[in-house]
Design a protein around this motif. Structure first.
Motif, PDB file in Angstrom:
ATOM      1  N   VAL A  73       0.833  -1.198   0.000  1.00  0.00           N
ATOM      2  CA  VAL A  73       0.000   0.000   0.000  1.00  0.00           C
ATOM      3  C   VAL A  73       0.870   1.251   0.000  1.00  0.00           C
ATOM      4  CG1 VAL A  73      -1.809   1.283   1.195  1.00  0.00           C
ATOM      5  CG2 VAL A  73      -1.828  -1.222   1.221  1.00  0.00           C
ATOM      6  N   VAL A  74       0.641   2.119  -1.001  1.00  0.00           N
ATOM      7  CA  VAL A  74       1.328   3.401  -1.107  1.00  0.00           C
ATOM      8  C   VAL A  74       0.340   4.488  -0.707  1.00  0.00           C
ATOM      9  CG1 VAL A  74       2.578   4.981  -2.624  1.00  0.00           C
ATOM     10  CG2 VAL A  74       2.698   2.501  -3.023  1.00  0.00           C
ATOM     11  N   ASP A  75       0.624   5.182   0.379  1.00  0.00           N
ATOM     12  CA  ASP A  75      -0.259   6.252   0.853  1.00  0.00           C
ATOM     13  C   ASP A  75      -0.071   7.483  -0.026  1.00  0.00           C
ATOM     14  OD1 ASP A  75      -1.840   8.056   2.187  1.00  0.00           O
ATOM     15  OD2 ASP A  75      -0.735   7.975   4.073  1.00  0.00           O
ATOM     16  N   CYS A  76      -1.142   7.867  -0.734  1.00  0.00           N
ATOM     17  CA  CYS A  76      -1.087   9.002  -1.652  1.00  0.00           C
ATOM     18  C   CYS A  76      -1.961  10.154  -1.165  1.00  0.00           C
ATOM     19  CB  CYS A  76      -1.521   8.567  -3.049  1.00  0.00           C
ATOM     20  SG  CYS A  76      -0.433   7.366  -3.827  1.00  0.00           S
ATOM     21  N   SER A  77      -2.122  10.297   0.134  1.00  0.00           N
ATOM     22  CA  SER A  77      -2.913  11.391   0.688  1.00  0.00           C
ATOM     23  C   SER A  77      -2.350  12.727   0.217  1.00  0.00           C
ATOM     24  CB  SER A  77      -2.893  11.339   2.211  1.00  0.00           C
ATOM     25  OG  SER A  77      -3.445  10.123   2.683  1.00  0.00           O
ATOM     26  N   GLY A  78      -3.238  13.618  -0.241  1.00  0.00           N
ATOM     27  CA  GLY A  78      -2.818  14.916  -0.735  1.00  0.00           C
ATOM     28  C   GLY A  78      -2.305  14.912  -2.155  1.00  0.00           C
ATOM     29  N   LEU A  79      -2.394  13.757  -2.822  1.00  0.00           N
ATOM     30  CA  LEU A  79      -1.887  13.620  -4.187  1.00  0.00           C
ATOM     31  C   LEU A  79      -3.004  13.277  -5.159  1.00  0.00           C
ATOM     32  CD1 LEU A  79       1.316  11.566  -3.304  1.00  0.00           C
ATOM     33  CD2 LEU A  79       1.230  13.977  -3.949  1.00  0.00           C
ATOM     34  N   THR A  80      -2.730  13.484  -6.427  1.00  0.00           N
ATOM     35  CA  THR A  80      -3.673  13.169  -7.504  1.00  0.00           C
ATOM     36  C   THR A  80      -3.033  12.162  -8.445  1.00  0.00           C
ATOM     37  OG1 THR A  80      -4.809  15.305  -7.426  1.00  0.00           O
ATOM     38  CG2 THR A  80      -4.923  14.105  -9.498  1.00  0.00           C
ATOM     39  N   ILE A  81      -3.819  11.182  -8.877  1.00  0.00           N
ATOM     40  CA  ILE A  81      -3.366  10.192  -9.856  1.00  0.00           C
ATOM     41  C   ILE A  81      -4.100  10.452 -11.162  1.00  0.00           C
ATOM     42  CG2 ILE A  81      -3.283   7.742 -10.439  1.00  0.00           C
ATOM     43  CD1 ILE A  81      -3.138   7.110  -7.478  1.00  0.00           C
ATOM     44  N   ALA A  82      -3.340  10.514 -12.253  1.00  0.00           N
ATOM     45  CA  ALA A  82      -3.924  10.774 -13.572  1.00  0.00           C
ATOM     46  C   ALA A  82      -3.204   9.925 -14.603  1.00  0.00           C
ATOM     47  CB  ALA A  82      -3.806  12.256 -13.932  1.00  0.00           C
ATOM     48  N   PRO A  83      -3.864   9.627 -15.725  1.00  0.00           N
ATOM     49  CA  PRO A  83      -3.217   8.808 -16.748  1.00  0.00           C
ATOM     50  C   PRO A  83      -1.959   9.468 -17.275  1.00  0.00           C
ATOM     51  CG  PRO A  83      -5.567   9.049 -17.188  1.00  0.00           C
ATOM     52  CD  PRO A  83      -5.235  10.016 -16.103  1.00  0.00           C
ATOM     53  N   ALA A  84      -0.937   8.675 -17.536  1.00  0.00           N
ATOM     54  CA  ALA A  84       0.263   9.168 -18.195  1.00  0.00           C
ATOM     55  C   ALA A  84       0.244   8.818 -19.674  1.00  0.00           C
ATOM     56  CB  ALA A  84       1.521   8.590 -17.537  1.00  0.00           C
ATOM     57  N   VAL A  85      -0.835   8.214 -20.153  1.00  0.00           N
ATOM     58  CA  VAL A  85      -1.044   7.998 -21.583  1.00  0.00           C
ATOM     59  C   VAL A  85      -2.053   9.035 -22.015  1.00  0.00           C
ATOM     60  CG1 VAL A  85      -1.808   6.417 -23.374  1.00  0.00           C
ATOM     61  CG2 VAL A  85      -0.619   5.537 -21.378  1.00  0.00           C
ATOM     62  N   ILE A  86      -1.590  10.082 -22.669  1.00  0.00           N
ATOM     63  CA  ILE A  86      -2.456  11.184 -23.064  1.00  0.00           C
ATOM     64  C   ILE A  86      -2.508  11.233 -24.585  1.00  0.00           C
ATOM     65  CG2 ILE A  86      -2.903  13.652 -22.861  1.00  0.00           C
ATOM     66  CD1 ILE A  86      -2.990  12.104 -20.217  1.00  0.00           C
ATOM     67  N   ASP A  87      -3.636  10.907 -25.153  1.00  0.00           N
ATOM     68  CA  ASP A  87      -3.805  10.908 -26.600  1.00  0.00           C
ATOM     69  C   ASP A  87      -4.573  12.163 -26.990  1.00  0.00           C
ATOM     70  OD1 ASP A  87      -4.402  10.480 -29.266  1.00  0.00           O
ATOM     71  OD2 ASP A  87      -4.619   8.330 -29.010  1.00  0.00           O
ATOM     72  N   THR A  88      -3.850  13.214 -27.364  1.00  0.00           N
ATOM     73  CA  THR A  88      -4.501  14.472 -27.717  1.00  0.00           C
ATOM     74  C   THR A  88      -5.406  14.303 -28.929  1.00  0.00           C
ATOM     75  OG1 THR A  88      -2.548  15.624 -26.903  1.00  0.00           O
ATOM     76  CG2 THR A  88      -4.057  16.891 -28.273  1.00  0.00           C
ATOM     77  N   VAL A  89      -4.979  13.460 -29.863  1.00  0.00           N
ATOM     78  CA  VAL A  89      -5.800  13.237 -31.052  1.00  0.00           C
ATOM     79  C   VAL A  89      -7.150  12.632 -30.666  1.00  0.00           C
ATOM     80  CG1 VAL A  89      -5.957  11.983 -33.223  1.00  0.00           C
ATOM     81  CG2 VAL A  89      -3.789  12.999 -32.532  1.00  0.00           C
ATOM     82  N   GLY A  90      -7.101  11.609 -29.812  1.00  0.00           N
ATOM     83  CA  GLY A  90      -8.334  10.970 -29.382  1.00  0.00           C
ATOM     84  C   GLY A  90      -9.197  11.900 -28.558  1.00  0.00           C
ATOM     85  N   MET A  91      -8.590  12.683 -27.670  1.00  0.00           N
ATOM     86  CA  MET A  91      -9.353  13.584 -26.827  1.00  0.00           C
ATOM     87  C   MET A  91     -10.035  14.673 -27.656  1.00  0.00           C
ATOM     88  SD  MET A  91      -6.730  13.913 -23.600  1.00  0.00           S
ATOM     89  CE  MET A  91      -7.734  15.133 -22.743  1.00  0.00           C
ATOM     90  N   ALA A  92      -9.477  14.969 -28.836  1.00  0.00           N
ATOM     91  CA  ALA A  92     -10.086  15.960 -29.720  1.00  0.00           C
ATOM     92  C   ALA A  92     -11.184  15.355 -30.581  1.00  0.00           C
ATOM     93  CB  ALA A  92      -9.015  16.585 -30.619  1.00  0.00           C
ATOM     94  N   GLY A  93     -11.463  14.072 -30.390  1.00  0.00           N
ATOM     95  CA  GLY A  93     -12.534  13.420 -31.139  1.00  0.00           C
ATOM     96  C   GLY A  93     -12.102  12.928 -32.501  1.00  0.00           C
ATOM     97  N   LEU A  94     -10.808  12.856 -32.742  1.00  0.00           N
ATOM     98  CA  LEU A  94     -10.308  12.400 -34.032  1.00  0.00           C
ATOM     99  C   LEU A  94     -10.077  10.900 -33.996  1.00  0.00           C
ATOM    100  CD1 LEU A  94      -7.848  15.357 -34.638  1.00  0.00           C
ATOM    101  CD2 LEU A  94     -10.145  15.076 -35.575  1.00  0.00           C
ATOM    102  N   ARG A  95      -9.579  10.370 -35.089  1.00  0.00           N
ATOM    103  CA  ARG A  95      -9.411   8.922 -35.219  1.00  0.00           C
ATOM    104  C   ARG A  95      -8.436   8.389 -34.185  1.00  0.00           C
ATOM    105  NH1 ARG A  95      -5.516   6.152 -38.008  1.00  0.00           N
ATOM    106  NH2 ARG A  95      -4.776   8.111 -38.882  1.00  0.00           N
ATOM    107  N   VAL A  96      -8.800   7.288 -33.513  1.00  0.00           N
ATOM    108  CA  VAL A  96      -7.913   6.616 -32.579  1.00  0.00           C
ATOM    109  C   VAL A  96      -7.864   5.138 -32.938  1.00  0.00           C
ATOM    110  CG1 VAL A  96      -8.294   8.247 -30.703  1.00  0.00           C
ATOM    111  CG2 VAL A  96      -9.795   6.280 -30.913  1.00  0.00           C
ATOM    112  N   ARG A  97      -6.838   4.451 -32.439  1.00  0.00           N
ATOM    113  CA  ARG A  97      -6.623   3.049 -32.804  1.00  0.00           C
ATOM    114  C   ARG A  97      -7.118   2.070 -31.755  1.00  0.00           C
ATOM    115  NH1 ARG A  97      -2.884   2.700 -37.137  1.00  0.00           N
ATOM    116  NH2 ARG A  97      -3.203   4.588 -38.317  1.00  0.00           N
ATOM    117  N   ARG A  98      -7.419   2.549 -30.527  1.00  0.00           N
ATOM    118  CA  ARG A  98      -7.906   1.628 -29.511  1.00  0.00           C
ATOM    119  C   ARG A  98      -8.853   2.358 -28.579  1.00  0.00           C
ATOM    120  NH1 ARG A  98      -4.949   1.915 -24.618  1.00  0.00           N
ATOM    121  NH2 ARG A  98      -3.079   3.198 -24.702  1.00  0.00           N
TER     122      ARG A  98
END
Length: 240
Positions: A73-98
């Motif tokens: 168990v890693v205590d992450c109190s006061g921290l935020t976890i977010a994806p490190a795979v950021i697909d700007t193309v997909g987030m813009a609604g454009l073609r994605v592969r998965r």
């Protein structure tokens, strides 16, 4: 002054040993979790449970069963976890592969960053200032801990021994001149940001008009070439 949170340094060696030959789950607990999944949304005081390279659980209360499951168990109190795979193309609604690119949902790869909740937006920090992340996990493997890279940079030979042949090789500069990104024939990229050389370095792959980056810190990013212009992480690049 903003307090910089730190993770348990003594726990790190146990985690690394477990990655080599162990089978214990790994639980990042008590964090604000930015799942990037529109159905789940943001989860305060929640946990992310990993088994090997995969996320197997996300949400509040998972830590209550951690002792029964012998989870680390890693205590992450006061921290935020977010994806490190950021697909700007997909987030813009454009073609994605998965599907579900860059979401922290069960069944997806355990690739994410842990950042200070009081700092810049977690997604923006992981894209532009990954070295400031408290931790980075790539496919279940801890790559950075307490803002310290744990693995050596990728082999300078790049993702393959075969030289890259592409019209997209060269130096790309964003419209403001702030970011310079060099794509070289050895399959490596090197970014200069605001005059700071080697701000980000890593490997890249080209697939038709799509480019996939893997930074030496372990996170991934994506972009797309359209009409001779590179669109990546909100920036528009032209080749110099």
């Amino acid at each position: 002054m903003t307090t910089k949170h730190m993770l348990d340094e003594h726990l790190l060696q146990t985690i690394l040993a477990n990655q080599e030959d162990g089978h214990r789950p790994l639980l990042f607990a008590h964090a604000t979790v930015r799942t990037m999944d529109p159905l789940i949304g943001d989860l305060p005081d929640s946990d992310v449970l990993l088994v090997g390279s995969e996320i197997v659980g996300v949400g509040p209360g998972l830590h209550t069963a951690a002792e029964d499951d012998r989870a680390l168990v890693v205590d992450c109190s006061g921290l935020t976890i977010a994806p490190a795979v950021i697909d700007t193309v997909g987030m813009a609604g454009l073609r994605v592969r998965r599907d579900r690119v860059g979401t922290l949902t069960p069944g997806n790869p355990a690739t994410f960053g842990v950042v200070d909740s009081a700092g810049p937006g977690p997604v923006e920090l992981l894209v532009w200032h990954a070295a400031d992340a408290v931790a980075i996990v790539a496919d279940g493997v801890v790559q950075q801990w307490n803002r310290r890279p744990l693995s050596a940079p990728a082999d300078a030979a790049g993702p393959t021994a075969t030289p890259v042949v592409s019209p997209y090789l060269g130096t790309w500069v964003d419209e403001t001149g702030f970011v310079h990104q060099a794509l070289t024939a050895d399959g490596r990229y090197d970014e200069t940001r605001g005059g700071r050389p080697h701000a980000y370095q890593g490997s890249f792959w080209l697939d038709a008009d799509r480019i996939v980056y893997r930074d030496d810190l372990g996170f991934w990013a994506y972009g797309q070439f359209r009409d001779g212009v590179l669109h990546h992480a909100g920036y528009v690049f032209h080749r110099r």
